[in-house]
Design a protein around this motif. Structure first.
Motif, short mmCIF file in Angstrom:
data_model
loop_
_atom_site.label_atom_id
_atom_site.label_comp_id
_atom_site.label_asym_id
_atom_site.label_seq_id
_atom_site.Cartn_x
_atom_site.Cartn_y
_atom_site.Cartn_z
N ILE A 1 -16.90 0.84 7.78
CA ILE A 1 -16.80 0.92 9.25
C ILE A 1 -15.66 0.02 9.73
O ILE A 1 -14.85 0.43 10.57
N SER A 2 -15.55 -1.18 9.19
CA SER A 2 -14.48 -2.09 9.62
C SER A 2 -13.11 -1.53 9.26
O SER A 2 -12.15 -1.67 10.03
N MET A 3 -12.98 -0.88 8.12
CA MET A 3 -11.71 -0.25 7.75
C MET A 3 -11.38 0.89 8.71
O MET A 3 -10.22 1.05 9.12
N TRP A 4 -12.38 1.68 9.07
CA TRP A 4 -12.17 2.78 10.01
C TRP A 4 -11.70 2.23 11.36
O TRP A 4 -10.77 2.77 11.97
N ARG B 1 0.66 -7.91 16.66
CA ARG B 1 0.05 -6.74 16.00
C ARG B 1 -1.37 -7.10 15.61
O ARG B 1 -1.76 -8.27 15.61
N LEU B 2 -2.13 -6.08 15.27
CA LEU B 2 -3.51 -6.27 14.84
C LEU B 2 -3.52 -7.12 13.57
O LEU B 2 -2.77 -6.85 12.63
N SER B 3 -4.34 -8.15 13.56
CA SER B 3 -4.44 -9.04 12.41
C SER B 3 -5.69 -8.75 11.58
O SER B 3 -5.61 -8.60 10.36
N GLU B 4 -6.85 -8.68 12.26
CA GLU B 4 -8.08 -8.41 11.52
C GLU B 4 -9.17 -7.90 12.43
O GLU B 4 -9.12 -8.06 13.65
N VAL B 5 -10.15 -7.29 11.79
CA VAL B 5 -11.35 -6.81 12.45
C VAL B 5 -12.53 -7.46 11.73
O VAL B 5 -12.61 -7.42 10.50
N CYS B 6 -13.40 -8.10 12.50
CA CYS B 6 -14.64 -8.65 11.96
C CYS B 6 -15.79 -7.82 12.53
O CYS B 6 -15.82 -7.56 13.73
N CYS C 1 -12.02 -7.41 7.81
CA CYS C 1 -11.05 -6.44 7.29
C CYS C 1 -9.67 -6.83 7.79
O CYS C 1 -9.45 -6.90 9.00
N ARG C 2 -8.75 -7.07 6.85
CA ARG C 2 -7.37 -7.42 7.17
C ARG C 2 -6.45 -6.30 6.72
O ARG C 2 -6.85 -5.40 5.99
N ARG C 3 -5.21 -6.38 7.13
CA ARG C 3 -4.22 -5.35 6.83
C ARG C 3 -4.18 -5.02 5.33
O ARG C 3 -4.12 -3.86 4.95
N GLU C 4 -4.21 -6.03 4.49
CA GLU C 4 -4.12 -5.78 3.04
C GLU C 4 -5.35 -5.05 2.51
O GLU C 4 -5.30 -4.50 1.40
N ASP C 5 -6.42 -5.01 3.27
CA ASP C 5 -7.63 -4.30 2.85
C ASP C 5 -7.58 -2.81 3.17
O ASP C 5 -8.41 -2.05 2.69
N VAL C 6 -6.62 -2.43 3.98
CA VAL C 6 -6.50 -1.04 4.42
C VAL C 6 -5.19 -0.51 3.85
O VAL C 6 -4.11 -0.83 4.34
N LYS C 7 -5.28 0.30 2.84
CA LYS C 7 -4.10 0.73 2.09
C LYS C 7 -3.02 1.42 2.92
O LYS C 7 -1.85 1.20 2.72
N ASP C 8 -3.43 2.26 3.88
CA ASP C 8 -2.42 3.03 4.62
C ASP C 8 -2.10 2.43 5.98
O ASP C 8 -1.45 3.06 6.80
#
Length: 123
Positions: A81-84, A99-104, A115-122
């Motif tokens: 859900i956090s990646m979405w 820019r967006l840094s992270e979602v908790c 969830c941080r940028r490096e956790d979301v491949k695309d």
């Protein structure tokens, strides 16, 4: 600097690829924190809190609040859900100065995922 805004939404889900009590239908009051990273602009802001609220409301809360999240994600763990959410917000929160840094995302009062940028491949 980091700029954060918190949100809440209620939703139901069940984890079909999990063996335990969470495989049964249940709901949560999720706590969401959206964090931007950047520098204050000419108006002295990283991002207007009202604008951030509007964007999150339109792109995330309107879809997830009072929903059955399995209709959106096949295995709606807090991680997925956090990646979405990160993907949904990323393009809309790009500015010259931030820019967006992270979602908790808190699933319960004491359990959350970051969830941080490096956790979301695309992203």
């Amino acid at each position: 600097m980091l700029l954060c805004r918190d949100f809440k939404f209620d939703a139901a889900h069940n984890l079909i690829h999990y063996h335990g009590k969470c495989e049964r239908l249940h709901g949560h009051t999720y706590h969401l924190r959206v964090t931007l990273e950047g520098a204050p602009d000419a108006e002295g802001m990283i991002c207007d809190f009202a604008e951030l609220k509007k964007i999150v409301g339109e792109l995330v809360l309107s879809k997830l609040d009072h929903s059955y999240i399995n209709d959106i994600l096949p295995q709606p763990t807090a991680e997925y859900i956090s990646m979405w959410i990160f993907r949904a917000l990323d393009g809309a929160l790009v500015r010259e100065n931030c820019r967006l840094s992270e979602v908790c995302l808190w699933e319960t009062e004491g359990s959350f995922v970051v969830c941080r940028r490096e956790d979301v491949k695309d992203a």
